[in-house]
Enzyme design. Structure first.
Site, PDB file in Angstrom:
ATOM      1  N   VAL A   1      37.347  37.336  33.691  1.00  0.00           N
ATOM      2  CA  VAL A   1      38.134  36.108  33.604  1.00  0.00           C
ATOM      3  C   VAL A   1      39.080  36.028  34.795  1.00  0.00           C
ATOM      4  O   VAL A   1      39.189  34.997  35.445  1.00  0.00           O
ATOM      5  CB  VAL A   1      38.883  36.022  32.253  1.00  0.00           C
ATOM      6  CG1 VAL A   1      39.794  37.215  32.021  1.00  0.00           C
ATOM      7  CG2 VAL A   1      39.683  34.730  32.168  1.00  0.00           C
ATOM      8  N   ASP A   2      39.774  37.124  35.087  1.00  0.00           N
ATOM      9  CA  ASP A   2      40.640  37.229  36.269  1.00  0.00           C
ATOM     10  C   ASP A   2      40.563  38.669  36.761  1.00  0.00           C
ATOM     11  O   ASP A   2      41.243  39.535  36.218  1.00  0.00           O
ATOM     12  CB  ASP A   2      42.074  36.872  35.879  1.00  0.00           C
ATOM     13  CG  ASP A   2      43.062  37.056  37.045  1.00  0.00           C
ATOM     14  OD1 ASP A   2      42.606  37.330  38.169  1.00  0.00           O
ATOM     15  OD2 ASP A   2      44.275  36.955  36.811  1.00  0.00           O
TER      16      ASP A   2
END
Length: 945
Positions: free
Chosen positions: A622-623
């Site tokens: 996601v990050d």
């Protein structure tokens, strides 16, 4: 043999016994005098499929053979396009029994039981590539001492085929694709003149088909093509018989030929009262990798030295591609699967005449592909299976990499019938027979019982003999080698029972990875973990899981044994392990996927991975991961529309859902705890209004916290994350004066964590009190030791010491107390304070069975346009975990990882080396598939001035 004669007015009838039945054979009166020393050949009926109505020779051509003294037997068939009467009227004998003939001719393969011993056969055997389906037939041919002549290998001194149906494959293919385009455009909301063109087999002959095309052309000339579909351009690859046949039909339309360099202009400014054609030669798109000029001879010998620019310089401007070129393994493809994802992306604003309100435009320029070469996985890589005459079309959706039988929906229409000329059986037979006829008498010289070396005929025929005298001929002995390698590959495939995926680590985010990949029942999944509980959970998620209990730390040498037979490795281990895993993958040429940042150690392996021909895809969480993909989707759209990005501010974080946020840190752990804590200790750098801002490590980030208001319903704060300045170059937004990537937390997180840092609990140095083999110690005892106090210190006194250390901040003290860090709780010692704390917090601040987390991501993008306007784009990605199911963190990290793995296995990602999801052909389909899984972003646009 008993004979019974019946005299009629015009012919002699003979009843011949064969098998269990009696069949009537008819011969012309002038043939009755034939003696046994006359050469005899036969034409067998075609049994390969219901659509095969062709013959190798037409009745008219057989008449020429009969006149030259050759007896021609034709096996009866009511399916054949020529009637039996036409054959007998031209001197052929129609009978079931072919045993009298020394040469038996056909078009397609022969059933094993129908092969007659010691005969010469001529047909398209489809064995020269060791095609597995036809190897039993080839074995029978060898065993029965049959001499096999394959039309496909009848070539002249230049290697050009002299006998083929190619022209009529082109004719039929062109009629079919025009018919298909009419249906596809109608499904997209456009009625066109192509609707009045039917499939090839519906027409009595090609003239009838051409008349239908001419009628459509008349309507086009009157301007009856909808303007919303734009000028139509047909791209023909190659200039051989296939291409020529297709162009003959195309030329019945009002048309204009253009060179490749004019295609962009035609797309934007072309006339709607005609259609355009572009014939593309190899020189137009094959380019030497070193920049040199195209050389046909070198290309034939070393195709790996070349790349194709077809998908970039030609295909984007084509409405329809008619592919008629031969593709050899190792040659550059016209369009790869990854290239199709860019080529077939929906376009925001077509470059041609804007449509009127309520009138649809095309989703993308390319409407249809007619792959007449019919080579699955060949020059058009995503053409995976040939279509058929009764099911002539499929719609390929590049985003999902799937085919469906429909004219509606996303994708490009494909027609790729492998027996295309069978739709025009009479004319294709006449054409093929005219090419074959000059070689028939040489074929009749063949005596399968005599040595092949004594067969006296032209090189065209002799070099096409695949088998003779119970073995393969010298030119085709290589088939045995191909068969051995094919058998080995098949055995390996059976041994693997389909593709095999290795997942290293079964922690917080592994569940969605296992579940997603397990949807493909052909996938074998090995999960390696040091925790039996995690393996049990993975096994419950997917019946295909093969669990391995192992601690890879001390047993890293065992990794090679785990992955040596796999197809892909997914590393969910701590990021420090990734380079070592990658080295093993490079050594064994195994693709790899991780969700972690590309570390310098990983980047150093880029060239080695490229040389090994593998993909090491990183930053697929996601990050990093979804944040990259959403940003690049926005940036690429701005660039395509002529704008410039002037500011990019992004925040992302995994936090508890609001109802579960009342923990001491306003935080709970849904992934590797130490990673969360170490991030706080890292330095950071970002660009603000053209000035580089640097933040020192060891807690400096906690003083750089800012309130975040992009979601007013949440009480958020954020701080910079790592070095944001590098992303100006990585994202291609050098025009931006502000670039900041930060971490999201609830307000109060940074304040309380500063208290933990102040007490030395983030120390990364080993502490003797925390040695696993040392004496037992409690948190209270450990805290007392920090103030050189004995463990029997009064609790209030210890609180006073801590409060003083925390600068009198009672909120920080309250956090320490609520975390139990001054209680008589035994410590699970892990050498360093930060390792010990992270282990403790993972058990103290975990999500309960009815609690959920959330992912919050926000991109703020400022854009300037050439007309002076300024625009702000806000992208919000918010996703909640499922109570009792997968967490938001697990889904947002695991699903992109699993999707990327599946895309690599399916050939959708072919980039080699160490890479991240920054290209449209990678990020766009992943974002689309995430939407299907319920992970979608929302974008808002606002004009500022």
């Amino acid at each position: 043999m008993a004979h019974q004669l019946f005299m009629g007015r015009t012919c002699l009838h003979t009843v011949l016994p064969f098998s269990r039945n009696l069949v009537l054979a008819r011969v012309s009166p002038f043939q009755a005098h034939w003696m046994s020393d006359h050469p005899v050949m036969a034409i067998r009926r075609e049994t390969v499929n219901v659509w095969e109505r062709r013959a190798p020779l037409s009745p008219h051509q057989i008449k020429k053979l009969v006149k030259s003294g050759i007896k021609v037997i034709v096996q009866p068939s009511n399916r054949r396009a020529f009637s039996m009467k036409e054959f007998t009227d031209n001197g052929a004998v129609v009978q079931e029994d072919l045993s009298e003939a020394s040469l038996i001719m056909g078009v397609k393969g022969v059933p094993i039981d129908s092969l007659l011993r010691d005969k010469t056969y001529a047909f398209f055997s489809h064995t020269i590539k060791a095609q597995a389906d036809n190897m039993p037939m080839l074995d029978a041919i060898v065993e029965k001492n049959i001499r096999l002549i394959d039309y496909e290998k009848m070539v002249d001194e230049h290697g050009a085929r002299v006998v083929a149906f190619g022209k009529y494959a082109g004719v039929a293919g062109m009629v079919n694709i025009l018919h298909g385009m009419g249906l596809r455009l109608l499904a997209l909301g456009h009625h066109t003149p192509f609707m009045h063109i039917g499939p090839s087999h519906n027409y009595r002959n090609t003239e009838s088909a051409r008349q239908a095309v001419r009628d459509a052309g008349y309507e086009i000339a009157l301007g009856r093509l909808p303007k919303s579909i734009g000028p139509l351009t047909f791209v023909f690859t190659g200039s051989g018989n296939v291409s020529q046949g297709a162009q003959e039909v195309f030329q019945e339309l009002p048309h204009e030929y253009v060179e490749p360099e004019y295609l962009p202009k035609v797309m934007c400014q072309g006339s709607m009262k005609k259609v355009y054609a572009c014939v593309v030669s190899r020189e137009d798109h094959y380019k030497r990798k070193d920049g040199g000029k195209f050389c046909a001879e070198e290309f034939e010998q070393h195709p790996e030295r070349y790349d194709s620019s077809f998908s970039h310089n030609i295909a984007p401007y084509a409405s329809c591609i008619i592919n008629g070129i031969y593709w050899a393994v190792g040659s550059p493809r016209l369009i790869t699967i990854p290239e199709a994802k860019t080529l077939l992306r929906p376009q925001m604003s077509p470059p041609w005449i804007p449509s009127s309100p309520g009138c649809p435009t095309l989703p993308h320029r390319l409407i249809a592909i007619c792959d007449i070469s019919a080579d699955p996985g060949g020059s058009i890589e995503f053409m995976k299976e040939c279509t058929t005459i009764d099911r002539p079309f499929s719609l390929y959706d590049a985003e999902q990499n799937v085919d469906k039988e429909s004219f509606a929906g996303n994708g490009v229409l494909i027609c790729s019938i492998d027996n295309m000329p069978a739709q025009i059986p009479r004319e294709s037979t006449e054409y093929f027979g005219s090419l074959l006829l000059p070689y028939v008498e040489e074929m009749l010289k063949s005596n399968a019982k005599t040595p092949f070396e004594e067969y006296d005929c032209s090189p065209v025929v002799k070099n096409a003999v695949i088998a003779s005298n119970g073995r393969l001929t010298p030119n085709f002995e290589y088939i045995n080698v191909l068969r051995l390698s094919s058998k080995s590959a098949q055995k390996a495939k059976v041994k693997k029972s389909g593709e095999k995926i290795v997942i290293l680590g079964a922690g917080y985010v592994s569940g969605p990875v296992v579940e997603y990949l397990g949807r493909e029942r052909k996938s074998g999944i090995i999960v390696a973990s040091q925790f039996q509980e995690e393996l049990d959970t993975a096994s419950r998620l997917c019946p295909n899981v093969d669990p391995i209990l192992i601690d890879l730390g001390p047993n890293f040498d065992e990794l090679e044994n785990i992955i040596k037979d796999c197809d892909l490795v997914i590393s969910l281990l701590p990021y420090t392990f990734h380079p070592d895993v990658a080295k093993v993958c490079i050594k064994n040429q195994k693709n790899m996927v991780t969700a972690s940042y590309i570390s310098p150690a990983m980047q150093d392996l880029h060239e080695a991975a490229k040389d090994a021909g593998i993909t090491i895809m990183n930053e697929m969480g996601v990050d990093p991961g979804i944040d990259h993909m959403l940003a690049m989707e926005c940036f690429d759209d701005v660039r395509r529309s002529g704008g410039k990005v002037t500011s990019y501010i992004s925040y992302c974080g995994g936090i508890p859902a609001p109802e579960n946020s009342a923990s001491p840190l306003h935080y709970k752990f849904s992934w590797f705890p130490k990673g969360v804590l170490m991030n706080i200790l890292s330095p950071a750098k970002h660009l603000k209004n053209g000035k580089v801002i640097e933040i020192a490590g060891n807690g400096g980030l906690l003083d750089a916290v800012e309130d975040l208001t992009f979601l007013p319903g949440l009480n958020l704060e954020g701080f910079p994350n790592r070095d944001s300045t590098v992303y100006a170059r990585t994202y291609g937004i050098d025009s931006a004066h502000t670039v900041l990537r930060g971490t999201v937390r609830y307000k109060g997180f940074c304040r309380t964590v500063k208290g933990l840092v102040a007490l030395g609990l983030f120390d990364t140095q080993e502490n003797s009190q925390l040695h696993p083999s040392g004496p037992d110690i409690t948190w209270k005892e450990f805290m007392c030791s920090k103030f050189n106090e004995s463990s029997d210190l009064l609790e209030d006194t210890l609180k006073d010491h801590i409060l003083e250390k925390l600068g009198g901040d009672h909120i920080k003290l309250d956090c320490i107390i609520r975390l139990g860090l001054i209680d008589d709780i035994p410590i699970d010692k892990r050498n360093t304070p930060i390792d010990t704390l992270s282990n403790y917090l993972s058990k103290r601040l975990f999500y309960g069975p009815d609690e959920r987390d959330m992912i919050v991501m926000h991109h703020d993008v400022q854009v300037s346009w050439s007309d002076g306007r300024r625009e702000q784009r806000r992208i919000n990605f918010v996703n909640y975990g499922d109570p009792g199911g997968f967490s938001a963190m697990a889904k947002s990290v695991g699903l992109p990882t699993a999707i990327a793995a599946r895309m690599i296995l399916n050939g959708e990602i072919q980039t080699k080396g160490v890479c991240a999801p920054l290209e449209a052909e990678i990020y766009h389909p992943i974002l689309q598939r995430l939407k299907k899984e319920g992970l979608a972003a929302r974008e808002e646009k606002e004009i500022l001035s």
